[in-house]
Design an enzyme around this catalytic site. Sequence first.
Site, mmCIF file in Angstrom:
data_model
loop_
_atom_site.group_PDB
_atom_site.id
_atom_site.type_symbol
_atom_site.label_atom_id
_atom_site.label_comp_id
_atom_site.label_asym_id
_atom_site.label_seq_id
_atom_site.Cartn_x
_atom_site.Cartn_y
_atom_site.Cartn_z
ATOM 1 N N LYS A 89 -9.108 -13.746 1.208
ATOM 2 C CA LYS A 89 -9.274 -13.887 2.005
ATOM 3 C C LYS A 89 -11.042 -13.787 3.141
ATOM 4 O O LYS A 89 -11.793 -14.462 3.070
ATOM 5 C CB LYS A 89 -8.689 -12.697 3.178
ATOM 6 C CG LYS A 89 -8.703 -13.475 4.881
ATOM 7 C CD LYS A 89 -7.084 -12.542 5.189
ATOM 8 C CE LYS A 89 -7.180 -13.184 6.612
ATOM 9 N NZ LYS A 89 -6.522 -12.487 7.847
ATOM 10 N N GLY A 144 -3.173 -10.308 4.896
ATOM 11 C CA GLY A 144 -3.403 -9.966 3.712
ATOM 12 C C GLY A 144 -2.462 -9.808 2.522
ATOM 13 O O GLY A 144 -1.624 -11.317 2.014
ATOM 14 N N ARG A 145 -1.351 -9.931 3.517
ATOM 15 C CA ARG A 145 0.394 -9.647 3.075
ATOM 16 C C ARG A 145 0.833 -10.004 3.100
ATOM 17 O O ARG A 145 2.719 -10.131 2.916
ATOM 18 C CB ARG A 145 0.365 -7.664 3.310
ATOM 19 C CG ARG A 145 0.291 -7.450 5.442
ATOM 20 C CD ARG A 145 0.480 -5.703 5.235
ATOM 21 N NE ARG A 145 -0.102 -5.125 6.723
ATOM 22 C CZ ARG A 145 -0.865 -5.370 7.198
ATOM 23 N NH1 ARG A 145 -1.850 -5.619 6.690
ATOM 24 N NH2 ARG A 145 -1.363 -5.401 8.574
ATOM 25 N N GLU A 189 0.850 -0.160 5.101
ATOM 26 C CA GLU A 189 -0.441 -1.043 5.410
ATOM 27 C C GLU A 189 -0.235 -1.054 6.966
ATOM 28 O O GLU A 189 -0.557 -1.242 8.047
ATOM 29 C CB GLU A 189 -0.724 -2.426 4.856
ATOM 30 C CG GLU A 189 -2.516 -2.370 4.954
ATOM 31 C CD GLU A 189 -3.322 -3.202 3.796
ATOM 32 O OE1 GLU A 189 -3.844 -2.794 3.559
ATOM 33 O OE2 GLU A 189 -3.271 -3.780 3.908
ATOM 34 N N HIS A 213 16.352 7.708 -14.639
ATOM 35 C CA HIS A 213 16.107 8.037 -15.964
ATOM 36 C C HIS A 213 14.867 9.051 -15.087
ATOM 37 O O HIS A 213 13.681 9.554 -15.775
ATOM 38 C CB HIS A 213 15.888 7.601 -17.382
ATOM 39 C CG HIS A 213 16.576 7.162 -17.648
ATOM 40 N ND1 HIS A 213 18.255 7.742 -18.410
ATOM 41 C CD2 HIS A 213 17.071 5.656 -17.470
ATOM 42 C CE1 HIS A 213 19.210 7.159 -18.598
ATOM 43 N NE2 HIS A 213 18.808 5.618 -18.377
ATOM 44 N N LYS A 258 -13.755 2.866 2.434
ATOM 45 C CA LYS A 258 -14.477 0.854 2.023
ATOM 46 C C LYS A 258 -15.811 1.805 2.030
ATOM 47 O O LYS A 258 -16.901 1.591 1.790
ATOM 48 C CB LYS A 258 -14.176 0.091 2.356
ATOM 49 C CG LYS A 258 -13.034 -0.359 1.975
ATOM 50 C CD LYS A 258 -12.399 -2.266 2.828
ATOM 51 C CE LYS A 258 -11.515 -2.470 3.024
ATOM 52 N NZ LYS A 258 -11.239 -4.227 3.237
HETATM 53 O O1 F6P Z 1 -6.237 -3.093 1.969
HETATM 54 C C1 F6P Z 1 -6.820 -3.594 2.521
HETATM 55 C C2 F6P Z 1 -6.967 -5.238 2.577
HETATM 56 O O2 F6P Z 1 -8.297 -5.707 3.624
HETATM 57 C C3 F6P Z 1 -6.049 -5.860 2.833
HETATM 58 O O3 F6P Z 1 -5.517 -6.259 4.035
HETATM 59 C C4 F6P Z 1 -6.304 -6.984 1.788
HETATM 60 O O4 F6P Z 1 -4.862 -7.884 1.620
HETATM 61 C C5 F6P Z 1 -6.901 -6.666 0.490
HETATM 62 O O5 F6P Z 1 -7.964 -5.532 1.163
HETATM 63 C C6 F6P Z 1 -7.581 -7.229 0.219
HETATM 64 O O6 F6P Z 1 -8.968 -8.466 0.951
HETATM 65 P P1 F6P Z 1 -8.874 -9.485 0.949
HETATM 66 O O7 F6P Z 1 -8.331 -10.995 0.664
HETATM 67 O O8 F6P Z 1 -10.208 -10.111 1.756
HETATM 68 O O9 F6P Z 1 -10.159 -9.745 -0.646
#
Ligand code: F6P
Length: 538
Positions: free
Chosen positions: A203, A262-263, A348, A379, A507
């Site tokens: 994204k 994103g999710r 998240e 298991h 990050k």
């Molecule tokens: O894990 C953090 C995050 O910002 C998620 O929300 C997102 O899905 C992922 O990183 C990847 O982000 P991008 O699509 O911008 O690479």
Amino acid sequence: MTDLTAAWDRLLQAAAGADERRIVSLFDAEPDRLARLCVTAAGLELDLSKQPWSLADLDAALALALAADIEAARDRLFAGEPVNASEGRAALHMALRAPKGSDFKAQGEPVSAEVEATRARMAAFAEKIRSGALKGATGKPFRAVLHIGIGGSDFGPRLVWEALRPVASAIQVRFAANVDPAEMAFALAGLDPAETLVVVVSKTFTTQETMTNAQTARAWLRAALGPAGDAHLVAVSTALDLVEAFGVPADQVFGFRDWVGGRYSVWSSVGLSCVIGLGAEVFERLLAGAAAMDDHFRAAPLATNAPVLLALAHIFNRNGLGRPVRAVVPYAQRLHLLPNFLQQLEMESNGKRVTADGRPVAHATAAAVFGDAGTNVQHAFFQLMHQGTDVIPIDIIAVRETSDGDPAAQRILLANAVAQAEALMVGRPEAEVRAELSAKGLSRAEIDRLAPQRTFPGDRPSAFILLDRLTPERLGALLALYEHKTFVEGVLWGINSFDQWGVELGKTLASRVLSELEGGPPGTHDPSTSRLIGDLKA
Ligand code: F6P
């Protein structure tokens, strides 16, 4: 006291009574239990009758949903209002899967026409790859897609591919998410650059892991094909300027908008690799299934609304009974990635400790989610599920029929799904175990020692979701069910389910540590961290 606080109190009081009875006793006490707690939505059957709530508790939970004005919140979501307040964005993933001719607006801006145009472009591009009309730099058709992305740019597409891929596929789709070089080594192994399309999905197009892997892939293409290797690059992103700078041919760039979280993005051009691997028709069916769940969520009364009921059941366990962990076990190998997908979706989205307006939350939020495919996990962690000291509620997902192979094996799989839910709830009383051991002629001392170990306390709740078949439609509906369930929970907790500030600190610090590992000046750290950095530099 506000209506909402009173409704929460009522739910918590109701839950306090749940410890004094057994779930299984509720079936006799409540003749219409099955009728009220089994609902069908978009082709999915949801059975919440093995949950610890009585029907009176359910009423308290529904009153909470009413007091929280779930319906108004849902309408704001669908209306494209900026429900992601901390980022000033709508969360309009429903627009991505709406039927042609829909009229979604993100903060007043019409979006449906653009969505449809992108979908059509994706379908046309995928068809050119699938038919061999679009060839690689050396004139060979593409036989492999390497999808590079992480988090929401990985989990959804990877799950959809695993769930729906043909057993033998003309085009193989591989995924690389982790920045661990082993990930790319295995992803590239055996692929011919001349026949491989690299789809970089991000994204932001700044995510460290994805950009590192994308550079590796681009170098791999260029090493084999020269500068012409860039023709094998495809990008999916909202950051079109960064994509262009990376060298992706303009007609191989697929955009989406910032109102796609994103999710929640698998329905957008983020799903392009799946469109190529599975075909546009399959992807359209996936979208249609999700849209059917959207319709259900929008129209069904709260008492029969599957996402609302599932959210309330989870909240009853999480808040009413203080259960901080939930298992998700798909009895379908093709759905083995569902727990990973739900980990991001739920944890998240709802792993938050302050409300959308910045105050501490009044109630515990997202449960930790874990799981994997049944029967394998029987298991692994089912010993703890049956006899551990903690009660861990479980979602069991099963599929009635499959065309993947032996129907007898499928029946064994289903029998296990049903039996585990039964065993978890019913358990096995000590008296029964004692009688059995006694009948086998064991001494009193041996029975005293063994019986407690062979006793199953039971009373462990499950939600059972049954799909008739694992079609694209049912998969779409299943994922949308969980999306909306997560949204409902977020509304009840008063949090913003659509931001993720909690991933930022790690990050930022990783960038600082990296610069030190690469020889930059030492930074200020706690002694433990400094020692580790020193150790790694040595
Ligand atoms: O894990 C953090 C995050 O910002 C998620 O929300 C997102 O899905 C992922 O990183 C990847 O982000 P991008 O699509 O911008 O690479």
